[in-house]
Scaffold this motif. Structure first.
Motif, PDB file in Angstrom:
ATOM      1  N   ASP A   1       0.828  -1.200   0.000  1.00 17.95           N
ATOM      2  CA  ASP A   1       0.000   0.000   0.000  1.00 17.95           C
ATOM      3  C   ASP A   1       0.864   1.252   0.000  1.00 17.95           C
ATOM      4  N   GLN A   2       0.270   2.353  -0.451  1.00 18.02           N
ATOM      5  CA  GLN A   2       0.924   3.656  -0.404  1.00 18.02           C
ATOM      6  C   GLN A   2       0.650   4.252   0.970  1.00 18.02           C
ATOM      7  N   VAL A   3       1.691   4.463   1.757  1.00 19.15           N
ATOM      8  CA  VAL A   3       1.496   4.897   3.142  1.00 19.15           C
ATOM      9  C   VAL A   3       2.537   5.941   3.516  1.00 19.15           C
ATOM     10  N   GLU A   4       2.097   6.938   4.265  1.00 19.15           N
ATOM     11  CA  GLU A   4       2.998   7.975   4.779  1.00 19.15           C
ATOM     12  C   GLU A   4       2.884   8.021   6.295  1.00 19.15           C
ATOM     13  N   TYR A   5       4.023   8.135   6.951  1.00 30.14           N
ATOM     14  CA  TYR A   5       4.075   8.188   8.411  1.00 30.14           C
ATOM     15  C   TYR A   5       4.533   9.571   8.838  1.00 30.14           C
ATOM     16  N   VAL A   6       3.810  10.154   9.800  1.00 25.58           N
ATOM     17  CA  VAL A   6       4.118  11.500  10.281  1.00 25.58           C
ATOM     18  C   VAL A   6       4.437  11.420  11.770  1.00 25.58           C
ATOM     19  N   THR A   7       5.552  12.004  12.161  1.00 24.98           N
ATOM     20  CA  THR A   7       5.947  12.043  13.560  1.00 24.98           C
ATOM     21  C   THR A   7       6.918  13.198  13.753  1.00 24.98           C
ATOM     22  N   ARG A   8       7.445  13.320  14.968  1.00 28.34           N
ATOM     23  CA  ARG A   8       8.511  14.294  15.264  1.00 28.34           C
ATOM     24  C   ARG A   8       9.597  13.563  16.032  1.00 28.34           C
ATOM     25  N   LEU A   9      10.843  13.744  15.578  1.00 27.52           N
ATOM     26  CA  LEU A   9      11.987  13.046  16.147  1.00 27.52           C
ATOM     27  C   LEU A   9      13.142  14.018  16.359  1.00 27.52           C
ATOM     28  N   PRO A  10      14.038  13.707  17.286  1.00 22.57           N
ATOM     29  CA  PRO A  10      15.223  14.554  17.437  1.00 22.57           C
ATOM     30  C   PRO A  10      16.153  14.394  16.234  1.00 22.57           C
ATOM     31  N   ALA A  11      16.825  15.466  15.898  1.00 15.74           N
ATOM     32  CA  ALA A  11      17.755  15.430  14.765  1.00 15.74           C
ATOM     33  C   ALA A  11      19.094  14.855  15.216  1.00 15.74           C
ATOM     34  N   THR A  12      19.054  13.654  15.735  1.00 14.82           N
ATOM     35  CA  THR A  12      20.240  12.951  16.216  1.00 14.82           C
ATOM     36  C   THR A  12      20.421  11.694  15.369  1.00 14.82           C
ATOM     37  N   PRO A  13      21.573  11.044  15.462  1.00 14.99           N
ATOM     38  CA  PRO A  13      21.726   9.784  14.723  1.00 14.99           C
ATOM     39  C   PRO A  13      20.661   8.758  15.080  1.00 14.99           C
ATOM     40  N   VAL A  14      20.211   8.737  16.337  1.00 18.37           N
ATOM     41  CA  VAL A  14      19.181   7.776  16.739  1.00 18.37           C
ATOM     42  C   VAL A  14      17.851   8.104  16.068  1.00 18.37           C
ATOM     43  N   GLY A  15      17.484   9.391  16.051  1.00 20.74           N
ATOM     44  CA  GLY A  15      16.243   9.782  15.390  1.00 20.74           C
ATOM     45  C   GLY A  15      16.294   9.537  13.894  1.00 20.74           C
ATOM     46  N   ARG A  16      17.397   9.905  13.262  1.00 21.37           N
ATOM     47  CA  ARG A  16      17.509   9.725  11.808  1.00 21.37           C
ATOM     48  C   ARG A  16      17.586   8.242  11.429  1.00 21.37           C
ATOM     49  N   ALA A  17      18.187   7.429  12.287  1.00 21.64           N
ATOM     50  CA  ALA A  17      18.243   5.990  12.009  1.00 21.64           C
ATOM     51  C   ALA A  17      16.843   5.384  12.016  1.00 21.64           C
ATOM     52  N   GLY A  18      15.967   5.903  12.877  1.00 20.15           N
ATOM     53  CA  GLY A  18      14.591   5.419  12.889  1.00 20.15           C
ATOM     54  C   GLY A  18      13.878   5.694  11.574  1.00 20.15           C
ATOM     55  N   VAL A  19      14.074   6.895  11.044  1.00 22.65           N
ATOM     56  CA  VAL A  19      13.483   7.230   9.747  1.00 22.65           C
ATOM     57  C   VAL A  19      14.066   6.354   8.647  1.00 22.65           C
ATOM     58  N   MET A  20      15.368   6.147   8.688  1.00 22.61           N
ATOM     59  CA  MET A  20      16.009   5.300   7.685  1.00 22.61           C
ATOM     60  C   MET A  20      15.446   3.885   7.712  1.00 22.61           C
ATOM     61  N   ARG A  21      15.183   3.360   8.911  1.00 27.14           N
ATOM     62  CA  ARG A  21      14.627   2.005   9.024  1.00 27.14           C
ATOM     63  C   ARG A  21      13.244   1.934   8.396  1.00 27.14           C
ATOM     64  N   LEU A  22      12.414   2.931   8.660  1.00 29.36           N
ATOM     65  CA  LEU A  22      11.076   2.953   8.066  1.00 29.36           C
ATOM     66  C   LEU A  22      11.152   3.070   6.551  1.00 29.36           C
ATOM     67  N   GLN A  23      12.057   3.903   6.071  1.00 32.55           N
ATOM     68  CA  GLN A  23      12.202   4.067   4.618  1.00 32.55           C
ATOM     69  C   GLN A  23      12.689   2.778   3.972  1.00 32.55           C
ATOM     70  N   GLU A  24      13.572   2.060   4.643  1.00 32.20           N
ATOM     71  CA  GLU A  24      14.022   0.762   4.129  1.00 32.20           C
ATOM     72  C   GLU A  24      12.852  -0.183   3.902  1.00 32.20           C
ATOM     73  N   LEU A  25      11.827  -0.042   4.749  1.00 34.56           N
ATOM     74  CA  LEU A  25      10.665  -0.928   4.685  1.00 34.56           C
ATOM     75  C   LEU A  25       9.551  -0.372   3.801  1.00 34.56           C
ATOM     76  N   GLY A  26       9.834   0.725   3.087  1.00 33.76           N
ATOM     77  CA  GLY A  26       8.892   1.230   2.095  1.00 33.76           C
ATOM     78  C   GLY A  26       7.939   2.292   2.572  1.00 33.76           C
ATOM     79  N   VAL A  27       8.164   2.858   3.764  1.00 27.15           N
ATOM     80  CA  VAL A  27       7.269   3.875   4.312  1.00 27.15           C
ATOM     81  C   VAL A  27       7.742   5.264   3.876  1.00 27.15           C
ATOM     82  N   ASN A  28       6.820   6.081   3.388  1.00 37.86           N
ATOM     83  CA  ASN A  28       7.101   7.471   3.026  1.00 37.86           C
ATOM     84  C   ASN A  28       7.214   8.296   4.309  1.00 37.86           C
ATOM     85  N   CYS A  29       8.363   8.925   4.520  1.00 40.59           N
ATOM     86  CA  CYS A  29       8.599   9.735   5.723  1.00 40.59           C
ATOM     87  C   CYS A  29       8.896  11.190   5.362  1.00 40.59           C
ATOM     88  N   HIS A  30       8.338  11.652   4.257  1.00 35.83           N
ATOM     89  CA  HIS A  30       8.678  12.969   3.708  1.00 35.83           C
ATOM     90  C   HIS A  30       8.372  14.098   4.687  1.00 35.83           C
TER      91      HIS A  30
END
Length: 337
Positions: free
Chosen positions: A49-78
């Motif tokens: 499915d076409q899906v977008e996830y919206v949240t707020r995260l700290p601009a730290t390696p831990v926060g950005r790694a979370g977005v990267m993991r979701l993107q790896e799995l096909g989730v739009n995090c724009h």
């Protein structure tokens, strides 16, 4: 026809010990990303499915790694926002034998809890969306997060976007003074479809229902009593047209009996009872239910019984997958069906 599904909630980092160790044992924690609305997004992306996830995260390696993991799995995090100082976390001790699971939250002052209305460009995000999915957890974290959630609901309503809602009542999260049942009922009154487990349904409605005490797949459901219960529930919340209730009886930590009921436009449907002997990780099972419903509504719009059975099959398979995310594919779910 609009197909995009938007989910909104807090991405979390989960810490556990391996091999069913207690949190007080050993020195090494393993970590996995998760969180109810992120779990739904990953399930939907896995199903194509076409899906977008919206949240707020700290601009730290831990926060950005979370977005990267979701993107790896096909989730739009724009439209993920970056700001604040920390990601929300929780510590999970799995059940074993007769020992119950344990969850310890550490989410105070997270980046998501400091969200405010106006931060997220909802009209841009929802302009091509068919569904907005939220849960009661978003309103439990802080007043700011609750206000931001109701802003999203207002704009979705204004734009004609359907609202999907998971009760997700977590008693230990409500610390800022709001009355949980009042707030969650306000959310429920503004949704078009919802999910909850039997305990959550009873809690929010303050009315008991026939117990699910199955120890095998021959258990007889009291459909007449459930039908009357759902009819009364719909009379109180007439906007909601689909009510999905997951039901589980834990015979042991590794053996669960799982089923579900779907009330849709005045008709009550039941799913088969699944005897899951060999549960690996029950985290995110409710999110797998909700994702299964959202996917199957689009895939099988004229077959509510198939929608229900598909949701149950998706949730059943999640019990076999470690972590919060349900990585069961559409082929695997339809094969189980």
């Amino acid at each position: 026809m609009k197909k995009k599904i938007v989910t909104f909630g807090e991405l979390l980092l989960r810490f556990s010990k391996d091999d069913h160790r207690r949190l007080t044992q050993g020195d090494i924690f393993t970590s996995k990303y998760g969180g109810s609305e992120a779990n739904v997004a990953v399930s939907l992306a896995t199903l194509g499915d076409q899906v977008e996830y919206v949240t707020r995260l700290p601009a730290t390696p831990v926060g950005r790694a979370g977005v990267m993991r979701l993107q790896e799995l096909g989730v739009n995090c724009h439209h993920v926002l970056f700001g604040g100082d920390r990601i929300g976390t929780y510590y999970f001790e799995p059940a074993a034998g007769m020992r119950s699971a344990k969850v310890i939250y550490d989410r105070s002052h997270s980046a998501y809890s400091e969200l405010e209305p106006g931060m997220i460009p909802w009209r841009e995000i929802l302009k091509d969306a068919s569904v907005l999915h939220v849960s009661g957890i978003t309103a439990a974290i802080s007043q700011n997060a609750a206000d931001a959630t109701f802003e999203a609901l207002d704009i979705a309503d204004e734009m004609g976007v359907l609202v999907s809602y998971d009760i997700n009542y977590r008693k230990n999260l409500w610390k800022y003074g709001a009355e949980p049942r009042t707030v969650l009922k306000q959310m429920l009154s503004r949704c078009d479809m919802m999910f909850g487990d039997a305990i959550e349904f009873e809690w929010i409605c303050q009315r008991s229902q026939p117990p699910f005490t199955a120890t095998d797949t021959k258990f007889e459901m009291q459909m007449k009593e459930y039908g009357e219960w759902f009819d009364d529930l719909h009379a109180e919340f007439p906007r909601c047209r689909k009510w999905l209730m997951g039901m589980r009886n834990m015979v042991a930590s590794s053996r669960h009996l799982l089923t579900a009921l779907l009330w849709t436009d005045g008709e009550l449907l039941k799913a088969p009872i699944m005897d899951i002997n060999g549960v690996v990780d029950p985290s995110g099972v409710g999110d797998a239910f909700m994702a299964g419903l959202l996917h199957s509504i689009q895939a099988y719009p004229d077959d509510p019984q198939l929608q229900l059975n598909y949701s149950l099959a998706a949730s059943t398979l999640k019990n076999t997958i470690p972590g919060d995310f349900n990585l069961a594919t559409d082929d695997e779910i339809t094969s189980l069906l």
